[in-house]
Design a protein around this motif. Structure first.
Motif, PDB file in Angstrom:
ATOM      1  N   LEU A  40       0.824  -1.215   0.000  1.00 16.43           N
ATOM      2  CA  LEU A  40       0.000   0.000   0.000  1.00 16.43           C
ATOM      3  C   LEU A  40       0.853   1.258   0.000  1.00 16.43           C
ATOM      4  O   LEU A  40       0.607   2.181  -0.785  1.00 16.43           O
ATOM      5  CB  LEU A  40      -0.923   0.009   1.224  1.00 16.43           C
ATOM      6  CG  LEU A  40      -2.040  -1.022   1.256  1.00 16.43           C
ATOM      7  CD1 LEU A  40      -2.829  -0.893   2.551  1.00 16.43           C
ATOM      8  CD2 LEU A  40      -2.953  -0.895   0.057  1.00 16.43           C
ATOM      9  N   ARG A  69       0.981   1.652  -3.963  1.00 13.64           N
ATOM     10  CA  ARG A  69      -0.415   2.037  -4.204  1.00 13.64           C
ATOM     11  C   ARG A  69      -0.797   3.310  -3.451  1.00 13.64           C
ATOM     12  O   ARG A  69      -1.973   3.614  -3.283  1.00 13.64           O
ATOM     13  CB  ARG A  69      -1.344   0.884  -3.795  1.00 13.64           C
ATOM     14  CG  ARG A  69      -1.100  -0.386  -4.592  1.00 13.64           C
ATOM     15  CD  ARG A  69      -2.128  -1.458  -4.321  1.00 13.64           C
ATOM     16  NE  ARG A  69      -3.494  -0.981  -4.349  1.00 13.64           N
ATOM     17  CZ  ARG A  69      -4.230  -0.793  -5.447  1.00 13.64           C
ATOM     18  NH1 ARG A  69      -3.728  -1.041  -6.633  1.00 13.64           N
ATOM     19  NH2 ARG A  69      -5.474  -0.369  -5.357  1.00 13.64           N
ATOM     20  N   TRP A  70       0.185   4.054  -2.993  1.00  8.64           N
ATOM     21  CA  TRP A  70      -0.047   5.198  -2.117  1.00  8.64           C
ATOM     22  C   TRP A  70      -1.019   6.217  -2.696  1.00  8.64           C
ATOM     23  O   TRP A  70      -1.827   6.797  -1.981  1.00  8.64           O
ATOM     24  CB  TRP A  70       1.291   5.863  -1.779  1.00  8.64           C
ATOM     25  CG  TRP A  70       1.170   6.960  -0.785  1.00  8.64           C
ATOM     26  CD1 TRP A  70       1.354   8.291  -1.008  1.00  8.64           C
ATOM     27  CD2 TRP A  70       0.836   6.837   0.600  1.00  8.64           C
ATOM     28  NE1 TRP A  70       1.165   9.009   0.156  1.00  8.64           N
ATOM     29  CE2 TRP A  70       0.843   8.126   1.164  1.00  8.64           C
ATOM     30  CE3 TRP A  70       0.529   5.753   1.426  1.00  8.64           C
ATOM     31  CZ2 TRP A  70       0.557   8.368   2.500  1.00  8.64           C
ATOM     32  CZ3 TRP A  70       0.240   5.989   2.760  1.00  8.64           C
ATOM     33  CH2 TRP A  70       0.256   7.282   3.283  1.00  8.64           C
ATOM     34  N   THR A  71      -0.948   6.479  -3.985  1.00 10.54           N
ATOM     35  CA  THR A  71      -1.798   7.515  -4.584  1.00 10.54           C
ATOM     36  C   THR A  71      -3.125   6.963  -5.123  1.00 10.54           C
ATOM     37  O   THR A  71      -3.941   7.736  -5.623  1.00 10.54           O
ATOM     38  CB  THR A  71      -1.042   8.247  -5.724  1.00 10.54           C
ATOM     39  OG1 THR A  71      -0.640   7.285  -6.701  1.00 10.54           O
ATOM     40  CG2 THR A  71       0.180   8.984  -5.175  1.00 10.54           C
ATOM     41  N   GLU A  72      -3.356   5.665  -4.992  1.00  9.39           N
ATOM     42  CA  GLU A  72      -4.620   5.063  -5.439  1.00  9.39           C
ATOM     43  C   GLU A  72      -5.752   5.508  -4.514  1.00  9.39           C
ATOM     44  O   GLU A  72      -5.558   5.632  -3.300  1.00  9.39           O
ATOM     45  CB  GLU A  72      -4.520   3.536  -5.438  1.00  9.39           C
ATOM     46  CG  GLU A  72      -3.472   2.975  -6.370  1.00  9.39           C
ATOM     47  CD  GLU A  72      -3.801   3.222  -7.825  1.00  9.39           C
ATOM     48  OE1 GLU A  72      -4.986   3.106  -8.200  1.00  9.39           O
ATOM     49  OE2 GLU A  72      -2.873   3.538  -8.588  1.00  9.39           O
ATOM     50  N   PRO A  73      -6.949   5.724  -5.050  1.00  4.91           N
ATOM     51  CA  PRO A  73      -8.068   6.196  -4.221  1.00  4.91           C
ATOM     52  C   PRO A  73      -8.362   5.296  -3.004  1.00  4.91           C
ATOM     53  O   PRO A  73      -8.598   5.808  -1.906  1.00  4.91           O
ATOM     54  CB  PRO A  73      -9.253   6.213  -5.194  1.00  4.91           C
ATOM     55  CG  PRO A  73      -8.623   6.428  -6.532  1.00  4.91           C
ATOM     56  CD  PRO A  73      -7.308   5.678  -6.478  1.00  4.91           C
ATOM     57  N   ALA A  74      -8.345   4.006  -3.178  1.00  5.65           N
ATOM     58  CA  ALA A  74      -8.655   3.105  -2.051  1.00  5.65           C
ATOM     59  C   ALA A  74      -7.599   3.216  -0.951  1.00  5.65           C
ATOM     60  O   ALA A  74      -7.928   3.197   0.242  1.00  5.65           O
ATOM     61  CB  ALA A  74      -8.761   1.662  -2.541  1.00  5.65           C
ATOM     62  N   THR A  75      -6.343   3.355  -1.342  1.00  4.94           N
ATOM     63  CA  THR A  75      -5.267   3.490  -0.361  1.00  4.94           C
ATOM     64  C   THR A  75      -5.360   4.841   0.336  1.00  4.94           C
ATOM     65  O   THR A  75      -5.186   4.932   1.555  1.00  4.94           O
ATOM     66  CB  THR A  75      -3.895   3.315  -1.030  1.00  4.94           C
ATOM     67  OG1 THR A  75      -3.866   2.045  -1.676  1.00  4.94           O
ATOM     68  CG2 THR A  75      -2.772   3.403  -0.027  1.00  4.94           C
ATOM     69  N   ARG A  76      -5.643   5.878  -0.424  1.00  4.76           N
ATOM     70  CA  ARG A  76      -5.789   7.204   0.178  1.00  4.76           C
ATOM     71  C   ARG A  76      -6.922   7.198   1.195  1.00  4.76           C
ATOM     72  O   ARG A  76      -6.810   7.778   2.276  1.00  4.76           O
ATOM     73  CB  ARG A  76      -6.030   8.274  -0.895  1.00  4.76           C
ATOM     74  CG  ARG A  76      -4.784   8.578  -1.701  1.00  4.76           C
ATOM     75  CD  ARG A  76      -4.916   9.789  -2.607  1.00  4.76           C
ATOM     76  NE  ARG A  76      -5.771   9.520  -3.770  1.00  4.76           N
ATOM     77  CZ  ARG A  76      -7.008   9.970  -3.931  1.00  4.76           C
ATOM     78  NH1 ARG A  76      -7.581  10.735  -3.025  1.00  4.76           N
ATOM     79  NH2 ARG A  76      -7.689   9.670  -5.017  1.00  4.76           N
ATOM     80  N   GLU A 104      -5.769  13.549  -2.282  1.00  3.60           N
ATOM     81  CA  GLU A 104      -5.009  13.315  -3.515  1.00  3.60           C
ATOM     82  C   GLU A 104      -3.756  14.180  -3.566  1.00  3.60           C
ATOM     83  O   GLU A 104      -2.668  13.708  -3.903  1.00  3.60           O
ATOM     84  CB  GLU A 104      -5.900  13.586  -4.729  1.00  3.60           C
ATOM     85  CG  GLU A 104      -5.255  13.217  -6.045  1.00  3.60           C
ATOM     86  CD  GLU A 104      -6.208  13.354  -7.224  1.00  3.60           C
ATOM     87  OE1 GLU A 104      -5.745  13.100  -8.352  1.00  3.60           O
ATOM     88  OE2 GLU A 104      -7.378  13.711  -7.036  1.00  3.60           O
TER      89      GLU A 104
END
Length: 125
Positions: free
Chosen positions: A22, A26-33, A40
């Motif tokens: 994560l 995947r840090w900038t992915e919506p689910a991770t955020r 964002e």
């Protein structure tokens, strides 16, 4: 008790591998955020820090896993490594919640499995 120690330590290591994915990929992915409560724009700015922090989580998982591999053949060394990894995971969770009480849920998620592992690793000594 060794079985419980191994199970909880392995689960803690797997959780920290997931956190590595994560934070590092995947840090900038919506689910991770959403998971981390990051906007964002903040995610874009903090991505290099999260990438680095993710690898800390991976290294703790690796230390724990190596300890678990060794625990059968070299009990002392395996236990020491598993305690180093899970103890550090637990320490990080404690730092998180003592720094910001609103992070209690995240700290419990991050720290419960390592805490159980530490308890059972110490009991089986």
């Amino acid at each position: 008790m060794t079985i419980l120690a191994v199970v909880f330590a392995a689960l803690a290591a797997l959780l920290h591998v997931y956190i590595w994915v994560l934070e590092s990929f995947r840090w900038t992915e919506p689910a991770t955020r959403k998971t981390f409560g990051t906007s964002e724009s903040d995610a874009a700015v903090t991505a290099p820090m999260a990438y680095n922090q993710g690898f800390y989580n991976l290294f703790l998982a690796v230390i724990t896993a190596v300890g678990l591999v060794l625990i059968g053949d070299d009990h002392g060394t395996g236990t020491a490594l598993a305690l180093a990894g899970t103890g550090s995971m637990l320490g990080a969770a404690l730092v998180l919640v003592t720094h910001d009480r609103t992070m209690a849920r995240a700290a419990i998620t991050q720290g419960l499995l390592p805490a159980l592992a530490v308890v059972f690793l110490l009991v089986q000594l």
